[in-house]
Design a protein around this motif. Sequence first.
Motif, PDB file in Angstrom:
ATOM      1  N   ASN B 111     -15.889 -24.484 -15.589  1.00 42.67           N
ATOM      2  CA  ASN B 111     -16.065 -25.875 -15.183  1.00 42.67           C
ATOM      3  C   ASN B 111     -17.185 -26.051 -14.184  1.00 42.67           C
ATOM      4  OD1 ASN B 111     -13.930 -27.513 -16.600  1.00 42.67           O
ATOM      5  ND2 ASN B 111     -12.800 -25.732 -15.887  1.00 42.67           N
ATOM      6  N   LEU B 112     -17.471 -24.987 -13.425  1.00 42.46           N
ATOM      7  CA  LEU B 112     -18.639 -25.027 -12.558  1.00 42.46           C
ATOM      8  C   LEU B 112     -19.895 -25.133 -13.430  1.00 42.46           C
ATOM      9  CD1 LEU B 112     -18.628 -24.989  -9.525  1.00 42.46           C
ATOM     10  CD2 LEU B 112     -19.198 -22.577  -9.559  1.00 42.46           C
ATOM     11  N   ALA B 113     -19.908 -24.390 -14.526  1.00 42.06           N
ATOM     12  CA  ALA B 113     -21.039 -24.455 -15.451  1.00 42.06           C
ATOM     13  C   ALA B 113     -21.145 -25.845 -16.056  1.00 42.06           C
ATOM     14  CB  ALA B 113     -20.876 -23.410 -16.558  1.00 42.06           C
ATOM     15  N   LEU B 114     -19.982 -26.419 -16.377  1.00 39.93           N
ATOM     16  CA  LEU B 114     -19.962 -27.767 -16.942  1.00 39.93           C
ATOM     17  C   LEU B 114     -20.541 -28.759 -15.948  1.00 39.93           C
ATOM     18  CD1 LEU B 114     -18.880 -29.237 -19.491  1.00 39.93           C
ATOM     19  CD2 LEU B 114     -16.821 -29.718 -18.201  1.00 39.93           C
ATOM     20  N   TYR B 115     -20.193 -28.569 -14.682  1.00 46.12           N
ATOM     21  CA  TYR B 115     -20.669 -29.476 -13.639  1.00 46.12           C
ATOM     22  C   TYR B 115     -22.169 -29.305 -13.417  1.00 46.12           C
ATOM     23  CZ  TYR B 115     -21.381 -31.350  -8.959  1.00 46.12           C
ATOM     24  OH  TYR B 115     -21.856 -32.040  -7.882  1.00 46.12           O
ATOM     25  N   LEU B 116     -22.606 -28.050 -13.347  1.00 45.64           N
ATOM     26  CA  LEU B 116     -24.004 -27.786 -13.005  1.00 45.64           C
ATOM     27  C   LEU B 116     -24.948 -28.069 -14.169  1.00 45.64           C
ATOM     28  CD1 LEU B 116     -23.657 -24.454 -11.000  1.00 45.64           C
ATOM     29  CD2 LEU B 116     -24.208 -26.724 -10.106  1.00 45.64           C
ATOM     30  N   TRP B 117     -24.535 -27.681 -15.384  1.00 43.56           N
ATOM     31  CA  TRP B 117     -25.488 -27.698 -16.490  1.00 43.56           C
ATOM     32  C   TRP B 117     -25.083 -28.632 -17.615  1.00 43.56           C
ATOM     33  CZ3 TRP B 117     -24.206 -22.121 -15.441  1.00 43.56           C
ATOM     34  CH2 TRP B 117     -24.951 -21.647 -14.352  1.00 43.56           C
ATOM     35  N   ARG B 118     -24.002 -29.414 -17.404  1.00 40.90           N
ATOM     36  CA  ARG B 118     -23.499 -30.354 -18.425  1.00 40.90           C
ATOM     37  C   ARG B 118     -23.124 -29.598 -19.704  1.00 40.90           C
ATOM     38  NH1 ARG B 118     -22.164 -33.258 -14.749  1.00 40.90           N
ATOM     39  NH2 ARG B 118     -23.762 -34.236 -13.520  1.00 40.90           N
ATOM     40  N   SER B 119     -22.552 -30.351 -20.644  1.00 41.34           N
ATOM     41  CA  SER B 119     -22.014 -29.640 -21.807  1.00 41.34           C
ATOM     42  C   SER B 119     -23.055 -29.464 -22.912  1.00 41.34           C
ATOM     43  CB  SER B 119     -20.786 -30.375 -22.339  1.00 41.34           C
ATOM     44  OG  SER B 119     -21.158 -31.678 -22.704  1.00 41.34           O
ATOM     45  N   ASP B 120     -24.339 -29.720 -22.610  1.00 42.41           N
ATOM     46  CA  ASP B 120     -25.373 -29.560 -23.635  1.00 42.41           C
ATOM     47  C   ASP B 120     -25.396 -28.146 -24.197  1.00 42.41           C
ATOM     48  OD1 ASP B 120     -25.893 -31.942 -22.490  1.00 42.41           O
ATOM     49  OD2 ASP B 120     -27.748 -31.316 -21.504  1.00 42.41           O
ATOM     50  N   THR B 121     -25.658 -28.070 -25.493  1.00 38.57           N
ATOM     51  CA  THR B 121     -25.878 -26.777 -26.118  1.00 38.57           C
ATOM     52  C   THR B 121     -27.361 -26.432 -25.993  1.00 38.57           C
ATOM     53  OG1 THR B 121     -24.110 -27.161 -27.674  1.00 38.57           O
ATOM     54  CG2 THR B 121     -25.744 -25.542 -28.296  1.00 38.57           C
ATOM     55  N   ARG B 122     -27.651 -25.269 -25.462  1.00 37.76           N
ATOM     56  CA  ARG B 122     -29.063 -24.909 -25.251  1.00 37.76           C
ATOM     57  C   ARG B 122     -29.432 -23.665 -26.051  1.00 37.76           C
ATOM     58  NH1 ARG B 122     -30.243 -26.517 -19.225  1.00 37.76           N
ATOM     59  NH2 ARG B 122     -28.396 -27.742 -18.777  1.00 37.76           N
ATOM     60  N   THR B 123     -30.641 -23.660 -26.553  1.00 35.71           N
ATOM     61  CA  THR B 123     -31.145 -22.479 -27.258  1.00 35.71           C
ATOM     62  C   THR B 123     -32.530 -22.148 -26.705  1.00 35.71           C
ATOM     63  OG1 THR B 123     -32.050 -23.940 -28.940  1.00 35.71           O
ATOM     64  CG2 THR B 123     -29.938 -22.918 -29.434  1.00 35.71           C
ATOM     65  N   ILE B 124     -32.976 -20.945 -26.962  1.00 36.30           N
ATOM     66  CA  ILE B 124     -34.337 -20.595 -26.551  1.00 36.30           C
ATOM     67  C   ILE B 124     -35.171 -20.323 -27.790  1.00 36.30           C
ATOM     68  CG2 ILE B 124     -33.665 -19.638 -24.324  1.00 36.30           C
ATOM     69  CD1 ILE B 124     -34.063 -16.856 -25.630  1.00 36.30           C
ATOM     70  N   GLU B 125     -36.484 -20.439 -27.615  1.00 32.74           N
ATOM     71  CA  GLU B 125     -37.374 -20.112 -28.723  1.00 32.74           C
ATOM     72  C   GLU B 125     -38.210 -18.905 -28.351  1.00 32.74           C
ATOM     73  OE1 GLU B 125     -39.898 -23.037 -30.691  1.00 32.74           O
ATOM     74  OE2 GLU B 125     -38.140 -24.358 -30.609  1.00 32.74           O
ATOM     75  N   THR B 126     -38.175 -17.916 -29.197  1.00 30.08           N
ATOM     76  CA  THR B 126     -38.998 -16.732 -28.990  1.00 30.08           C
ATOM     77  C   THR B 126     -39.900 -16.598 -30.207  1.00 30.08           C
ATOM     78  OG1 THR B 126     -37.236 -15.444 -29.962  1.00 30.08           O
ATOM     79  CG2 THR B 126     -37.314 -15.506 -27.571  1.00 30.08           C
ATOM     80  N   PRO B 127     -40.998 -15.831 -30.070  1.00 26.01           N
ATOM     81  CA  PRO B 127     -41.917 -15.684 -31.206  1.00 26.01           C
ATOM     82  C   PRO B 127     -41.217 -15.088 -32.433  1.00 26.01           C
ATOM     83  CG  PRO B 127     -42.845 -14.694 -29.221  1.00 26.01           C
ATOM     84  CD  PRO B 127     -41.477 -15.164 -28.874  1.00 26.01           C
ATOM     85  N   TYR B 128     -40.146 -14.334 -32.177  1.00 28.15           N
ATOM     86  CA  TYR B 128     -39.489 -13.624 -33.284  1.00 28.15           C
ATOM     87  C   TYR B 128     -38.202 -14.317 -33.722  1.00 28.15           C
ATOM     88  CZ  TYR B 128     -37.553 -11.887 -28.931  1.00 28.15           C
ATOM     89  OH  TYR B 128     -37.023 -11.809 -27.676  1.00 28.15           O
ATOM     90  N   SER B 129     -37.924 -15.517 -33.178  1.00 27.53           N
ATOM     91  CA  SER B 129     -36.658 -16.177 -33.497  1.00 27.53           C
ATOM     92  C   SER B 129     -36.440 -16.358 -34.992  1.00 27.53           C
ATOM     93  CB  SER B 129     -36.584 -17.544 -32.819  1.00 27.53           C
ATOM     94  OG  SER B 129     -36.134 -17.416 -31.501  1.00 27.53           O
ATOM     95  N   PHE B 130     -37.524 -16.679 -35.695  1.00 28.19           N
ATOM     96  CA  PHE B 130     -37.346 -17.025 -37.109  1.00 28.19           C
ATOM     97  C   PHE B 130     -37.875 -15.965 -38.058  1.00 28.19           C
ATOM     98  CE2 PHE B 130     -37.246 -21.048 -34.830  1.00 28.19           C
ATOM     99  CZ  PHE B 130     -35.995 -21.502 -35.252  1.00 28.19           C
ATOM    100  N   GLU B 131     -38.219 -14.791 -37.531  1.00 20.33           N
ATOM    101  CA  GLU B 131     -38.668 -13.726 -38.417  1.00 20.33           C
ATOM    102  C   GLU B 131     -37.470 -13.072 -39.091  1.00 20.33           C
ATOM    103  OE1 GLU B 131     -41.678 -11.210 -37.497  1.00 20.33           O
ATOM    104  OE2 GLU B 131     -42.848 -12.671 -36.363  1.00 20.33           O
ATOM    105  N   VAL B 132     -37.688 -12.647 -40.311  1.00 18.55           N
ATOM    106  CA  VAL B 132     -36.583 -12.003 -41.018  1.00 18.55           C
ATOM    107  C   VAL B 132     -37.026 -10.642 -41.541  1.00 18.55           C
ATOM    108  CG1 VAL B 132     -35.362 -14.082 -41.713  1.00 18.55           C
ATOM    109  CG2 VAL B 132     -37.255 -13.224 -43.114  1.00 18.55           C
TER     110      VAL B 132
END
Lengths: 326, 290
Positions: B111-132
């Motif tokens: 709930n501390l995380a909920l308070y500090l960062w809200r319930s948004d879903t976050r992702t990161i983008e890396t150069p290799y995120s979409f490589e297969v």
Amino acid sequence: MRILIAILVFFLALLPLPLLIHSDFWITWLTLALFYAYLGQAWNLLGGYGGQFSFGHALFFGTGAYCTAVLQIQFGVNAWGGFVLAAVAAGIVGAGTGWLVFRYGLRGSYFALVTLAFAEVFRILANTFSFTGAGVGLLVPLQPGIAQMQFETKAGFFWLLLLLVVGCLLFTWWMQNARFGARLMAVRENEDAARALGVDPFSTKLLAITASGAIAGSAGAVYVQLFLYIDPNIAYGPAMSVEALLVPIIGGLGTIFGPVLGAFALHAIAEIGQLVFGEAPGLNLVLYGLLLVVMVLFLPNGLFGLGRVGFGSGALRRLFKRSAHA
Amino acid sequence: MLELSILLPAILNGLTTGAIYALIALGLTLIYGVLHIINFAHGSLLMLALYGVFFLHNLFGIDPYLALPVAAIALFGIGYGLQRFVIGHASHGKDENILLVTLGLSVVIENLALYLWRSDTRTIETPYSFEVLDFGVAFIPVPKVVAFVGALLVAGLLWLLMTRTDLGRAIRALARERQGAKLVGINVEHIFAMSFGIGCACLGIAACLLLPSFYVSPQVGHAFVLVAFTVVVLGGMGSFVGALLGGLIIGVTESLGGLFLGESLGQLGIFLIFIIVLLFRPTGLLGQRT
């Protein structure tokens, strides 16, 4: 006898409050505190007196809530009838899970985890089927009037919950002095020793989880009439399970007045927290979590343990640790 | 009939997820095996680690894989401190009390995380995120392959640590016989906290491996904690090989369950396995009978 007088005093002290207090805010506050006291009483029966710590009491609460909501919406069953059937349904769920879990001898932490898993299974099911409204939830139609268990004033719910809480206090008092209560507490203290004395732990615990489930289910039925809405996360999510166990732990496990004391203390603290930190999602629960940690670390007997032993030394507190339940 | 071309990718995908589950469960099973406590805050600590890696990437541009040592050490410190100063003092002779305290901790962290960062879903983008990578029967995203190999490597390292070092010997001695370990001069409090710290360090590593192909939100720990318990229970409480095997089985079960029953019902399989194993075979696949 002293306890009966205390219950009577409690009842008479709270009874006229809606006539004296004219603020909707405080009546709602008191109503919610009574609601959580009632839910906590259900948990206390199994957890406090039986020593079986459930992490998934939302399983029973949610079953009661959905039972009454579905019956009312799909079949037009009267809310009072729904209330009774909700208690029956949740009692059956309690008996069913209890039979499985106790039959195979799950105790302690394993019991806690399995109850949580059962609640999660029900949450997923409620999220899937259309007759429970799936993820959208169910809206119960507003039909003000005592006949539909929806009162025209806030005071109605207050009195209903007061009656339920007092009824539960009387039941707990009776149980504590009855043979069943003695057996249940014997199982809590030492299951093997209790068995050696001729107590059947299985049927004792089964009865306790059934009664506890039925009461929690009836709490769910009241919740639905109070808020007119239920969805899988409210019904079966972990928040309700945590609240159900937090209330008696704060007040005093295995004591008659523990859940009532705990519920009022908890909601007073939550209110103060909101005044100090402002409205913010999550902060309430942060406070609850901290309280849980602090209580278990420093006051495992709850506020009642504090009252009985005073601020005495740790040794004194340990000495009284068990007898504080009696 | 389902085509093999659908089934095989599902199984491969399940295996990569399963390896991460195994890594998370390894930490849990280590803590259980030594301290005999169930760490309910395991999922929330993973969530915390995921946020840590997320912010390292977003604020300082540090690649999740490079953040690995930082995350592992940070989580080790948190775990060590928690056990030494909070959880270690909570039992009052009853295991349930520890479960309650770790439940309280998880509520606080979540709930501390909920308070500090809200319930948004976050992702990161890396150069290799979409490589297969092409495995012939299926294309698997690179981050998932890295996660799979990484998880197995860490499991191997953990095994070496437990069998080849003094620390590992002390941990195993303590798990076997608390009084005896104390008699031969093992600092019980310290080793307990070390075990808890190492268990949490696994979470830091899991977070780094997970984030490139996953997301973070305050509730994410909740999804993992019961899965991790299921893996541990299935494999046998305290068993390392069991945790690995259990993780892979659960990963594949989830993937196939999702394929046959749809996303939401697919999860059901995990909880049903959990309940059934606890009821009928509480020692798990590889656990020792007591």
